[in-house]
Design a protein around this motif. Structure first.
Motif, PDB file in Angstrom:
ATOM      1  N   ILE A  64      20.017  10.521 -11.545  1.00 30.31           N
ATOM      2  CA  ILE A  64      20.100   9.110 -11.946  1.00 30.31           C
ATOM      3  C   ILE A  64      18.973   8.315 -11.311  1.00 30.31           C
ATOM      4  N   LEU A  65      18.739   8.536 -10.021  1.00 32.98           N
ATOM      5  CA  LEU A  65      17.706   7.788  -9.312  1.00 32.98           C
ATOM      6  C   LEU A  65      16.309   8.131  -9.830  1.00 32.98           C
ATOM      7  N   LEU A  66      16.089   9.393 -10.158  1.00 32.71           N
ATOM      8  CA  LEU A  66      14.794   9.780 -10.708  1.00 32.71           C
ATOM      9  C   LEU A  66      14.556   9.118 -12.067  1.00 32.71           C
ATOM     10  N   ILE A  67      15.600   9.032 -12.869  1.00 31.25           N
ATOM     11  CA  ILE A  67      15.476   8.374 -14.176  1.00 31.25           C
ATOM     12  C   ILE A  67      15.175   6.892 -14.005  1.00 31.25           C
ATOM     13  N   LEU A  68      15.876   6.255 -13.077  1.00 31.98           N
ATOM     14  CA  LEU A  68      15.731   4.818 -12.876  1.00 31.98           C
ATOM     15  C   LEU A  68      14.517   4.447 -12.027  1.00 31.98           C
ATOM     16  N   GLY A  69      13.929   5.433 -11.344  1.00 36.11           N
ATOM     17  CA  GLY A  69      12.829   5.126 -10.432  1.00 36.11           C
ATOM     18  C   GLY A  69      13.302   4.466  -9.158  1.00 36.11           C
ATOM     19  N   GLY A  70      14.536   4.780  -8.728  1.00 39.23           N
ATOM     20  CA  GLY A  70      15.088   4.192  -7.515  1.00 39.23           C
ATOM     21  C   GLY A  70      14.433   4.743  -6.264  1.00 39.23           C
ATOM     22  N   LYS A  71      14.598   4.033  -5.174  1.00 38.53           N
ATOM     23  CA  LYS A  71      13.986   4.439  -3.912  1.00 38.53           C
ATOM     24  C   LYS A  71      14.668   5.699  -3.374  1.00 38.53           C
ATOM     25  N   PRO A  72      13.894   6.586  -2.740  1.00 38.20           N
ATOM     26  CA  PRO A  72      14.464   7.867  -2.286  1.00 38.20           C
ATOM     27  C   PRO A  72      15.609   7.723  -1.300  1.00 38.20           C
ATOM     28  N   ALA A 100      28.120   8.697 -10.128  1.00 39.30           N
ATOM     29  CA  ALA A 100      27.879  10.094  -9.764  1.00 39.30           C
ATOM     30  C   ALA A 100      29.178  10.807  -9.412  1.00 39.30           C
ATOM     31  N   LEU A 101      30.036  10.162  -8.634  1.00 43.78           N
ATOM     32  CA  LEU A 101      31.318  10.783  -8.276  1.00 43.78           C
ATOM     33  C   LEU A 101      32.202  10.953  -9.505  1.00 43.78           C
ATOM     34  N   GLY A 102      32.181   9.959 -10.399  1.00 39.75           N
ATOM     35  CA  GLY A 102      33.007  10.050 -11.597  1.00 39.75           C
ATOM     36  C   GLY A 102      32.599  11.192 -12.504  1.00 39.75           C
ATOM     37  N   VAL A 103      31.297  11.338 -12.735  1.00 40.47           N
ATOM     38  CA  VAL A 103      30.812  12.447 -13.567  1.00 40.47           C
ATOM     39  C   VAL A 103      31.135  13.781 -12.903  1.00 40.47           C
ATOM     40  N   ALA A 104      30.926  13.878 -11.596  1.00 40.23           N
ATOM     41  CA  ALA A 104      31.210  15.120 -10.875  1.00 40.23           C
ATOM     42  C   ALA A 104      32.685  15.479 -10.956  1.00 40.23           C
ATOM     43  N   LEU A 105      33.534  14.487 -10.859  1.00 34.07           N
ATOM     44  CA  LEU A 105      34.971  14.745 -10.927  1.00 34.07           C
ATOM     45  C   LEU A 105      35.381  15.229 -12.315  1.00 34.07           C
ATOM     46  N   LEU A 106      34.777  14.671 -13.351  1.00 34.97           N
ATOM     47  CA  LEU A 106      35.076  15.140 -14.704  1.00 34.97           C
ATOM     48  C   LEU A 106      34.643  16.589 -14.903  1.00 34.97           C
ATOM     49  N   VAL A 107      33.555  16.979 -14.250  1.00 37.09           N
ATOM     50  CA  VAL A 107      33.045  18.336 -14.404  1.00 37.09           C
ATOM     51  C   VAL A 107      33.862  19.337 -13.599  1.00 37.09           C
ATOM     52  N   THR A 108      34.158  18.991 -12.347  1.00 38.20           N
ATOM     53  CA  THR A 108      34.762  19.971 -11.430  1.00 38.20           C
ATOM     54  C   THR A 108      36.258  19.830 -11.257  1.00 38.20           C
ATOM     55  N   SER A 147      28.167  15.558  -6.802  1.00 38.95           N
ATOM     56  CA  SER A 147      27.763  14.157  -6.954  1.00 38.95           C
ATOM     57  C   SER A 147      26.348  13.913  -6.436  1.00 38.95           C
ATOM     58  N   TYR A 148      25.916  14.694  -5.444  1.00 41.27           N
ATOM     59  CA  TYR A 148      24.572  14.468  -4.899  1.00 41.27           C
ATOM     60  C   TYR A 148      23.480  14.784  -5.925  1.00 41.27           C
ATOM     61  N   PRO A 149      23.438  15.975  -6.525  1.00 38.92           N
ATOM     62  CA  PRO A 149      22.384  16.197  -7.534  1.00 38.92           C
ATOM     63  C   PRO A 149      22.501  15.263  -8.725  1.00 38.92           C
ATOM     64  N   ILE A 150      23.719  14.895  -9.100  1.00 42.12           N
ATOM     65  CA  ILE A 150      23.869  13.935 -10.200  1.00 42.12           C
ATOM     66  C   ILE A 150      23.240  12.600  -9.826  1.00 42.12           C
ATOM     67  N   LEU A 151      23.510  12.145  -8.607  1.00 41.42           N
ATOM     68  CA  LEU A 151      22.922  10.891  -8.143  1.00 41.42           C
ATOM     69  C   LEU A 151      21.401  10.979  -8.107  1.00 41.42           C
ATOM     70  N   CYS A 152      20.878  12.117  -7.666  1.00 44.85           N
ATOM     71  CA  CYS A 152      19.424  12.282  -7.615  1.00 44.85           C
ATOM     72  C   CYS A 152      18.808  12.175  -9.008  1.00 44.85           C
ATOM     73  N   GLU A 173       5.839   5.928  -7.892  1.00 43.71           N
ATOM     74  CA  GLU A 173       5.720   6.364  -6.492  1.00 43.71           C
ATOM     75  C   GLU A 173       7.054   6.883  -5.968  1.00 43.71           C
ATOM     76  N   ASN A 174       8.151   6.194  -6.321  1.00 43.86           N
ATOM     77  CA  ASN A 174       9.474   6.638  -5.874  1.00 43.86           C
ATOM     78  C   ASN A 174       9.792   8.038  -6.396  1.00 43.86           C
ATOM     79  N   ARG A 175       9.451   8.300  -7.653  1.00 41.81           N
ATOM     80  CA  ARG A 175       9.720   9.625  -8.223  1.00 41.81           C
ATOM     81  C   ARG A 175       8.873  10.697  -7.537  1.00 41.81           C
TER      82      ARG A 175
END
Length: 499
Positions: free
Chosen positions: A294-302, A186-194, A287-292, A244-246
């Motif tokens: 990713i987690l929604l795609i993967l079904g990670g815990k909130p 998430a930080l890496g993608v955000a850094l490439l963007v901003t 990085s926060y919305p990017i991480l969110c 359920e996580n999503r």
């Protein structure tokens, strides 16, 4: 040659660290956590960590080795009690508060902003929960905060040597919980963007990656040698709990830090994006919305994303203080309500009999209750086995919490070491093939379908914690079988499970 160019718009100096004031926040935090650390009892995961710590390895099927080693270290020094185990969690929580204050300082906050960020961190429900209990998330939270701090220093100063610190922290994170890779992504993608992208154009980045790989190498080698069981467990979590996580993801983002602090971390995102004085740190905000996502795609815990929210709360300290100055009475009322709710949800302040409402928000409260009683229930069934058969008998549980509890308290009841097919307990089995006597089955086991595993099974009793508390082990079945249907070495693959 070291790249030390200060990034555009980023000041070279920072306010002084408010050591005394932040120290007071930490002292109060440590005092409260210590005073409450012995209430209730061990959590099911803590019992598992104690068992794993007694069997040190470079890895386990569901976790790297650091948290079990910390459990072993803390209990070896301070005693094998809930209070002794949780000393290390309290110290990590205190370190988290200091790091968050440093993040606020890095973003230009003076004494008031640093103290606000430290207090908001110490009192947030997520930090309270994982600083009271020892969990893999406890150290993970601190490591994410350290990576965030190091990343901010890199972005502000442009000094590529901070990649070494980031790499080391990521490597340690890999030795604790692999979720840290999602933060890096998430930080890496955000850094490439901003930007500022010039921090990527340095050989120090490669050096940092090398440091991380060296630190994590033993863990990676162990996982590879065992067919990457961590990935198997992670995929199972996603498959079982992903929907359920999503569904709960967005509501839990509001709850985990504190509903009262939601406007603060939102203000932190806005500030990082718009304020010219800190726009060099926009990558942290993005990085926060990017991480969110990713987690929604993967079904990670909130809760996986919450450490970033704590850092964004620190970023929102300055606008929050300006609002508080204009609305002191409202702010005081909100603070009192927020602290009360977070304490009830996150800490063992209620009588066990009143835990029901708190468990609706934090089920982990109830998982600290009733383990000695469960062991007593199993002991009652064990005592029904004729003494002549007990040397050949086996206790088999359906999950690691039950096995960890029996292992911890068996000395009080004269029980043998338990076995389980769950997670790494499966690696610590199977029972010897000459143990052909009765089998005590603990857990939600369908007696109608175990005929190919065990003979003559009958349910004997259900566990009752004696406190009318509806936690996971209340009503757990305990059955007694005449023996295994096949040698343990043959049936063990059918007993093993990850979920």
């Amino acid at each position: 040659m070291v790249d030390v160019a200060v990034t555009e718009e980023a000041p070279a100096s920072r306010p002084r660290l408010a050591t005394g004031a932040v120290g007071i926040v930490v002292a109060v935090q440590v005092a409260v956590l210590t005073a409450l650390s012995g209430r209730y009892g061990f959590h099911r995961d803590e019992l598992y960590f104690l068992a794993a710590g007694d069997r040190p390895a470079w890895g386990y099927v569901d976790q790297p080795p650091i948290t079990p080693l910390l459990a072993k270290l803390s209990t070896a020094i301070f005693g094998e009690t809930p209070m002794g185990l949780r000393v290390i969690a309290t110290l990590i929580g205190a370190a988290m508060v200091v790091v968050v204050a440093l993040v606020a300082r890095e973003l230009g906050s003076g004494k008031a902003g640093q103290v606000f960020a430290a207090a908001a961190c110490a009192l947030s429900s997520f930090v309270l929960v994982v600083s009271h209990l020892l969990a893999t998330t406890t150290l993970d939270m601190l490591l994410w905060a350290l990576i965030g701090l190091f990343a901010l220093k890199l972005l502000r100063m442009g000094d590529g040597r901070w990649w070494l610190a980031i790499g080391a922290a990521v490597g340690v994170g890999m030795a604790n919980k692999w979720l840290v890779l999602l933060l890096v992504l998430a930080l890496g993608v955000a850094l490439l963007v901003t930007g500022p992208r010039q921090v990527l154009r340095t050989w120090w980045l490669a050096a940092g990656i090398g440091v991380g790989l060296v630190v994590a190498a033993p863990i990676l080698v162990w996982q590879a040698a065992h067919d990457w069981p961590l990935l198997t467990v992670a995929s199972g979590i996603s498959a079982d709990d992903g929907a359920e996580n999503r569904l709960l993801f967005v509501p839990m983002q509001i709850v985990y830090v504190s509903p009262v602090l939601v406007p603060v971390w939102i203000a932190g995102i806005v500030r990082l994006w718009r304020d010219p004085a800190v726009r060099w740190a926009r990558a942290l905000a993005l990085s926060y919305p990017i991480l969110c996502v990713i987690l929604l795609i993967l079904g990670g815990k909130p809760y996986y994303s919450v450490p970033l929210l704590v850092l964004l709360t620190a970023a929102g300290a300055e606008p929050a203080l300006r609002w508080i100055t204009r609305h002191r009475a409202i702010a005081t009322g909100l603070a009192v309500v927020g602290v009360a709710i977070n304490a009830i949800v996150g800490l063992p302040v209620l009588p066990v009999s009143a835990l029901g409402p708190a468990m609706a928000m934090n089920a982990e409260q109830g998982e600290q209750v009733g383990w000695h009683e469960l062991t007593a229930t199993v002991a009652g069934v064990w005592d029904d086995i004729p003494a002549a058969d007990q040397d050949r008998a086996v206790i088999l549980t359906s999950n690691y919490g039950q096995a960890g509890a029996i292992e911890e308290y068996r000395g009080d009841f004269g029980l043998p070491a338990p076995f389980s097919g769950h997670m790494s307990f499966a690696d610590w089995g199977p029972p010897a093939d000459d143990l052909t006597g009765p089998v005590v089955l603990v857990g939600e086991i369908d007696l109608a379908t175990v005929g190919d595993l065990f003979d003559g099974c009958e349910q004997v009793t259900e566990n009752d914690n004696g406190m009318d508390l509806e936690n996971q082990e209340q009503g757990t079945n305990v059955a007694l079988c005449t023996g295994p249907a096949r040698p343990w070495s043959q049936l063990w693959p059918d007993v093993r499970h990850y979920y």
